[in-house]
Design a protein around this motif. Structure first.
Motif, PDB file in Angstrom:
ATOM      1  N   ASN A  17      58.218 -81.779 -58.716  1.00  0.00           N
ATOM      2  CA  ASN A  17      57.682 -82.537 -57.578  1.00  0.00           C
ATOM      3  C   ASN A  17      58.646 -83.611 -57.066  1.00  0.00           C
ATOM      4  O   ASN A  17      58.396 -84.207 -56.022  1.00  0.00           O
ATOM      5  CB  ASN A  17      56.377 -83.239 -57.959  1.00  0.00           C
ATOM      6  CG  ASN A  17      55.194 -82.301 -57.913  1.00  0.00           C
ATOM      7  OD1 ASN A  17      55.216 -81.303 -57.210  1.00  0.00           O
ATOM      8  ND2 ASN A  17      54.163 -82.616 -58.662  1.00  0.00           N
ATOM      9  N   ASN A  68      45.849 -80.617 -52.891  1.00  0.00           N
ATOM     10  CA  ASN A  68      46.639 -80.738 -54.132  1.00  0.00           C
ATOM     11  C   ASN A  68      46.085 -79.842 -55.239  1.00  0.00           C
ATOM     12  O   ASN A  68      45.020 -79.237 -55.094  1.00  0.00           O
ATOM     13  CB  ASN A  68      46.700 -82.203 -54.591  1.00  0.00           C
ATOM     14  CG  ASN A  68      45.318 -82.800 -54.735  1.00  0.00           C
ATOM     15  OD1 ASN A  68      44.370 -82.120 -55.109  1.00  0.00           O
ATOM     16  ND2 ASN A  68      45.194 -84.078 -54.432  1.00  0.00           N
ATOM     17  N   GLY A  69      46.841 -79.790 -56.331  1.00  0.00           N
ATOM     18  CA  GLY A  69      46.488 -78.875 -57.415  1.00  0.00           C
ATOM     19  C   GLY A  69      45.248 -79.315 -58.171  1.00  0.00           C
ATOM     20  O   GLY A  69      44.442 -78.473 -58.597  1.00  0.00           O
ATOM     21  N   THR A  70      45.091 -80.610 -58.332  1.00  0.00           N
ATOM     22  CA  THR A  70      43.891 -81.097 -59.015  1.00  0.00           C
ATOM     23  C   THR A  70      42.660 -80.696 -58.203  1.00  0.00           C
ATOM     24  O   THR A  70      41.659 -80.221 -58.756  1.00  0.00           O
ATOM     25  CB  THR A  70      43.967 -82.634 -59.178  1.00  0.00           C
ATOM     26  OG1 THR A  70      45.134 -82.939 -59.973  1.00  0.00           O
ATOM     27  CG2 THR A  70      42.739 -83.181 -59.873  1.00  0.00           C
ATOM     28  N   ASN A  73      41.919 -77.008 -58.656  1.00  0.00           N
ATOM     29  CA  ASN A  73      41.299 -76.722 -59.954  1.00  0.00           C
ATOM     30  C   ASN A  73      39.846 -77.189 -59.998  1.00  0.00           C
ATOM     31  O   ASN A  73      38.955 -76.467 -60.445  1.00  0.00           O
ATOM     32  CB  ASN A  73      42.083 -77.417 -61.081  1.00  0.00           C
ATOM     33  CG  ASN A  73      43.427 -76.758 -61.340  1.00  0.00           C
ATOM     34  OD1 ASN A  73      43.634 -75.601 -60.976  1.00  0.00           O
ATOM     35  ND2 ASN A  73      44.336 -77.480 -61.980  1.00  0.00           N
ATOM     36  N   HIS A  94      46.456 -78.760 -67.854  1.00  0.00           N
ATOM     37  CA  HIS A  94      46.477 -79.834 -66.859  1.00  0.00           C
ATOM     38  C   HIS A  94      45.065 -80.335 -66.590  1.00  0.00           C
ATOM     39  O   HIS A  94      44.829 -81.532 -66.484  1.00  0.00           O
ATOM     40  CB  HIS A  94      47.116 -79.307 -65.566  1.00  0.00           C
ATOM     41  CG  HIS A  94      47.629 -80.368 -64.656  1.00  0.00           C
ATOM     42  ND1 HIS A  94      46.869 -80.873 -63.613  1.00  0.00           N
ATOM     43  CD2 HIS A  94      48.797 -81.048 -64.620  1.00  0.00           C
ATOM     44  CE1 HIS A  94      47.573 -81.795 -62.974  1.00  0.00           C
ATOM     45  NE2 HIS A  94      48.741 -81.931 -63.566  1.00  0.00           N
ATOM     46  N   GLU A  99      44.393 -84.686 -65.273  1.00  0.00           N
ATOM     47  CA  GLU A  99      43.638 -84.790 -64.015  1.00  0.00           C
ATOM     48  C   GLU A  99      42.664 -85.955 -64.050  1.00  0.00           C
ATOM     49  O   GLU A  99      41.672 -85.979 -63.294  1.00  0.00           O
ATOM     50  CB  GLU A  99      42.989 -83.435 -63.671  1.00  0.00           C
ATOM     51  CG  GLU A  99      44.095 -82.408 -63.430  1.00  0.00           C
ATOM     52  CD  GLU A  99      43.677 -81.040 -62.917  1.00  0.00           C
ATOM     53  OE1 GLU A  99      42.480 -80.771 -62.818  1.00  0.00           O
ATOM     54  OE2 GLU A  99      44.610 -80.257 -62.627  1.00  0.00           O
ATOM     55  N   THR A 147      46.771 -71.143 -67.471  1.00  0.00           N
ATOM     56  CA  THR A 147      47.763 -71.686 -66.534  1.00  0.00           C
ATOM     57  C   THR A 147      48.982 -70.773 -66.519  1.00  0.00           C
ATOM     58  O   THR A 147      49.472 -70.368 -67.575  1.00  0.00           O
ATOM     59  CB  THR A 147      48.162 -73.111 -66.970  1.00  0.00           C
ATOM     60  OG1 THR A 147      46.981 -73.890 -67.089  1.00  0.00           O
ATOM     61  CG2 THR A 147      49.079 -73.759 -65.955  1.00  0.00           C
ATOM     62  N   GLU A 151      51.809 -74.947 -68.957  1.00  0.00           N
ATOM     63  CA  GLU A 151      52.284 -76.333 -69.020  1.00  0.00           C
ATOM     64  C   GLU A 151      53.475 -76.452 -69.974  1.00  0.00           C
ATOM     65  O   GLU A 151      54.186 -77.452 -69.950  1.00  0.00           O
ATOM     66  CB  GLU A 151      51.164 -77.260 -69.506  1.00  0.00           C
ATOM     67  CG  GLU A 151      50.055 -77.489 -68.488  1.00  0.00           C
ATOM     68  CD  GLU A 151      49.008 -76.380 -68.427  1.00  0.00           C
ATOM     69  OE1 GLU A 151      49.143 -75.376 -69.147  1.00  0.00           O
ATOM     70  OE2 GLU A 151      48.047 -76.533 -67.650  1.00  0.00           O
ATOM     71  N   ASP A 178      45.118 -71.458 -63.246  1.00  0.00           N
ATOM     72  CA  ASP A 178      45.804 -72.582 -62.610  1.00  0.00           C
ATOM     73  C   ASP A 178      47.225 -72.116 -62.315  1.00  0.00           C
ATOM     74  O   ASP A 178      48.069 -72.049 -63.207  1.00  0.00           O
ATOM     75  CB  ASP A 178      45.798 -73.793 -63.559  1.00  0.00           C
ATOM     76  CG  ASP A 178      46.563 -74.977 -62.976  1.00  0.00           C
ATOM     77  OD1 ASP A 178      47.277 -74.805 -61.963  1.00  0.00           O
ATOM     78  OD2 ASP A 178      46.466 -76.076 -63.556  1.00  0.00           O
ATOM     79  N   ALA A 180      49.600 -73.511 -60.407  1.00  0.00           N
ATOM     80  CA  ALA A 180      50.443 -74.534 -59.783  1.00  0.00           C
ATOM     81  C   ALA A 180      51.898 -74.032 -59.718  1.00  0.00           C
ATOM     82  O   ALA A 180      52.633 -74.352 -58.789  1.00  0.00           O
ATOM     83  CB  ALA A 180      50.367 -75.847 -60.558  1.00  0.00           C
ATOM     84  N   ARG A 181      52.277 -73.230 -60.733  1.00  0.00           N
ATOM     85  CA  ARG A 181      53.636 -72.652 -60.757  1.00  0.00           C
ATOM     86  C   ARG A 181      53.565 -71.130 -60.778  1.00  0.00           C
ATOM     87  O   ARG A 181      54.318 -70.463 -61.483  1.00  0.00           O
ATOM     88  CB  ARG A 181      54.430 -73.183 -61.953  1.00  0.00           C
ATOM     89  CG  ARG A 181      54.637 -74.683 -61.907  1.00  0.00           C
ATOM     90  CD  ARG A 181      55.623 -75.199 -62.955  1.00  0.00           C
ATOM     91  NE  ARG A 181      55.763 -76.629 -62.824  1.00  0.00           N
ATOM     92  CZ  ARG A 181      54.966 -77.534 -63.409  1.00  0.00           C
ATOM     93  NH1 ARG A 181      53.977 -77.139 -64.196  1.00  0.00           N
ATOM     94  NH2 ARG A 181      55.165 -78.829 -63.222  1.00  0.00           N
ATOM     95  N   LYS A 211      55.043 -77.581 -55.798  1.00  0.00           N
ATOM     96  CA  LYS A 211      56.144 -77.609 -56.772  1.00  0.00           C
ATOM     97  C   LYS A 211      57.252 -76.634 -56.403  1.00  0.00           C
ATOM     98  O   LYS A 211      58.261 -76.552 -57.087  1.00  0.00           O
ATOM     99  CB  LYS A 211      55.604 -77.269 -58.160  1.00  0.00           C
ATOM    100  CG  LYS A 211      54.655 -78.329 -58.691  1.00  0.00           C
ATOM    101  CD  LYS A 211      54.091 -77.929 -60.028  1.00  0.00           C
ATOM    102  CE  LYS A 211      52.906 -78.778 -60.410  1.00  0.00           C
ATOM    103  NZ  LYS A 211      53.131 -80.210 -60.275  1.00  0.00           N
TER     104      LYS A 211
HETATM  105  C1  LIG Z   1      49.760 -77.027 -64.491  1.00  0.00           C
HETATM  106  C2  LIG Z   1      49.467 -77.903 -63.329  1.00  0.00           C
HETATM  107  N1  LIG Z   1      48.333 -77.720 -62.654  1.00  0.00           N
HETATM  108  C3  LIG Z   1      48.061 -78.434 -61.552  1.00  0.00           C
HETATM  109  C4  LIG Z   1      48.933 -79.391 -61.095  1.00  0.00           C
HETATM  110  C5  LIG Z   1      48.627 -80.052 -59.786  1.00  0.00           C
HETATM  111  O1  LIG Z   1      48.565 -81.361 -59.766  1.00  0.00           O
HETATM  112  P1  LIG Z   1      48.491 -82.265 -58.439  1.00  0.00           P
HETATM  113  O2  LIG Z   1      47.046 -82.613 -58.291  1.00  0.00           O
HETATM  114  O3  LIG Z   1      49.343 -83.407 -58.775  1.00  0.00           O
HETATM  115  O4  LIG Z   1      48.949 -81.474 -57.258  1.00  0.00           O
HETATM  116  C6  LIG Z   1      50.099 -79.662 -61.807  1.00  0.00           C
HETATM  117  C7  LIG Z   1      51.023 -80.741 -61.396  1.00  0.00           C
HETATM  118  O5  LIG Z   1      51.667 -81.370 -62.184  1.00  0.00           O
HETATM  119  C8  LIG Z   1      50.376 -78.889 -62.950  1.00  0.00           C
HETATM  120  O6  LIG Z   1      51.506 -79.080 -63.656  1.00  0.00           O
END
Ligand SMILES: Cc1ncc(COP(=O)(O)O)c(C=O)c1O
Length: 361
Positions: A17, A68-70, A73, A94, A99, A147, A151, A178, A180-181, A211
């Motif tokens: 990020n 955003n990712g949070t 999720n 995550h 979160e 995920t 992570e 999840d 995110a990646r 990301k």
């Molecule tokens: C595995 C994972 N999920 C979700 C997120 C999304 O987070 P954010 O709410 O910061 O976009 C992240 C960000 O670090 C992450 O590493």
């Protein structure tokens, strides 16, 4: 003209990020600009994104861009779980560790965290928390969250996802991924998304983008429409409905845009980040193997865009003064080094030099 306040030559290995916006994404935002488009998702970019997502994830898939990712999720979990439901995830997930309690507070979801060695759940590990259905004293395990990439920088194979999903479905649990990646995982596996999502039994996905070179947008992809309910309403009441959604959708679309060789920007960028992590790891591995680097170990395999290393906290702090990164577990001397779409070979070479010099002091 606004004054530039930062040093564009400053680089780090703290987070994907930290990187900026890919020029092709900036161009996509600019192309979506000017003129008026209907707000809140009834624009042509969001419509096109829907088509692309159906082509990638299956004809039933529905996409819901979020900020955003949070948010992706939390809204996903809320859509697939009733108030008495619980989700089984890893202890490193995550949703569990990063979160701020949002899944618990905003979605009202109980998480059963399972300690796992390399960031991955298996049917056997899920089984440790998959029990107590029908007992009103126990939050009901009705979903599993994995995920991809994890992570810990590892990647589930399509078969591993399928094993998790089969076990979950046999036991009446939905599967959330999840992602995110997700782009890094797809680049590492070299297979289309659907092989390790829709075709492997994933019901709902948090699709990342931030990301991987976009300014800021992620999307919920409801792969199985039966698995989640009320996403349209939940996104708004969770404050994740963007009024100017055309720009979120245009950014996500940019990642799916193919070059002349047919490779999408998202895969090219993620592949590059993964390659830089592999380069960092292999250069350090070589030094450890030939004895020129001492006091360095690795706690995880490097499969995507993260290197998990072990080095003493004093050395880590000296290296960090020059090139920024985060501790992962200070008690265990574990640190996390992330690469991004814009990491260069020169960045890696410089970082290796700094690590080597500080370990030799
Ligand atoms: C595995 C994972 N999920 C979700 C997120 C999304 O987070 P954010 O709410 O910061 O976009 C992240 C960000 O670090 C992450 O590493």
């Amino acid at each position: 003209m606004t004054e530039r306040l930062h040093d564009p030559d400053y680089r780090g290995f703290a987070s994907d990020n930290y990187a900026g916006i890919h020029p092709e994404v900036l161009a996509a935002i600019a192309a979506a600009n000017e003129g008026h488009q209907v707000a809140y998702g009834e624009d042509v970019y969001t419509e096109r994104l829907g088509e692309v997502i159906r082509a990638e994830f299956g004809p039933e898939a529905e996409v819901f861009p979020v900020f955003n990712g949070t948010g992706a999720n939390v809204v996903s979990l809320k859509a697939i779980l009733p108030p008495w439901g619980a989700v089984i995830g890893t202890a490193n997930a995550h949703i569990h560790t990063d979160e701020g309690g949002a899944p618990e507070r905003m979605a009202g979801v109980k998480i059963y965290p399972v300690p796992v060695p390399h960031g991955k759940l298996t049917p056997e590990l899920i089984a440790t928390e998959a029990w107590g259905w029908g007992d009103e004293h126990r939050a009901q395990p009705l979903a599993v969250s994995i995920t991809q990439s994890t992570e810990l920088g590892t990647v589930y194979t399509p078969d591993e996802v399928r094993a998790v999903a089969d076990y979950a479905h046999e036991n009446g649990m939905a599967v959330h991924m999840d992602g995110a990646r997700l782009w890094n995982a797809a680049a590492a596996l070299g297979v289309p998304f659907r092989e390790f999502t829709s075709d492997a039994g994933v019901d709902i996905l948090s699709l990342g983008g931030t990301k991987n070179g976009i300014l800021g947008a992620e999307a919920i992809v409801l792969i199985d429409p039966e698995a989640g309910q009320g996403l349209k309403y939940l996104r708004k009441l969770s404050m994740q409905l963007s009024s100017k959604m055309r720009f979120a959708s245009a950014q996500l679309l940019a990642l799916f845009e193919a070059d002349v060789a047919g490779e999408s920007l998202g895969i090219r960028s993620a592949q590059h980040a993964n390659t830089m992590a592999t380069l960092l790891r292999s250069q350090l591995d070589e030094g450890v193997a030939d004895g020129s680097i001492r006091g360095l170990g690795f706690s995880q395999p490097t499969q995507a865009n993260a290197v998990f290393a072990e080095l003493g906290p004093a050395v880590a702090d000296r290296v960090r003064e020059q090139v920024r990164f985060y501790d992962w577990n200070r008690e265990l001397n574990q640190v996390r080094w992330m690469t991004a779409w814009d990491t260069t070979e020169a960045d890696v070479a410089h970082f290796v030099d700094v690590i080597r010099a500080e370990l030799a002091r």
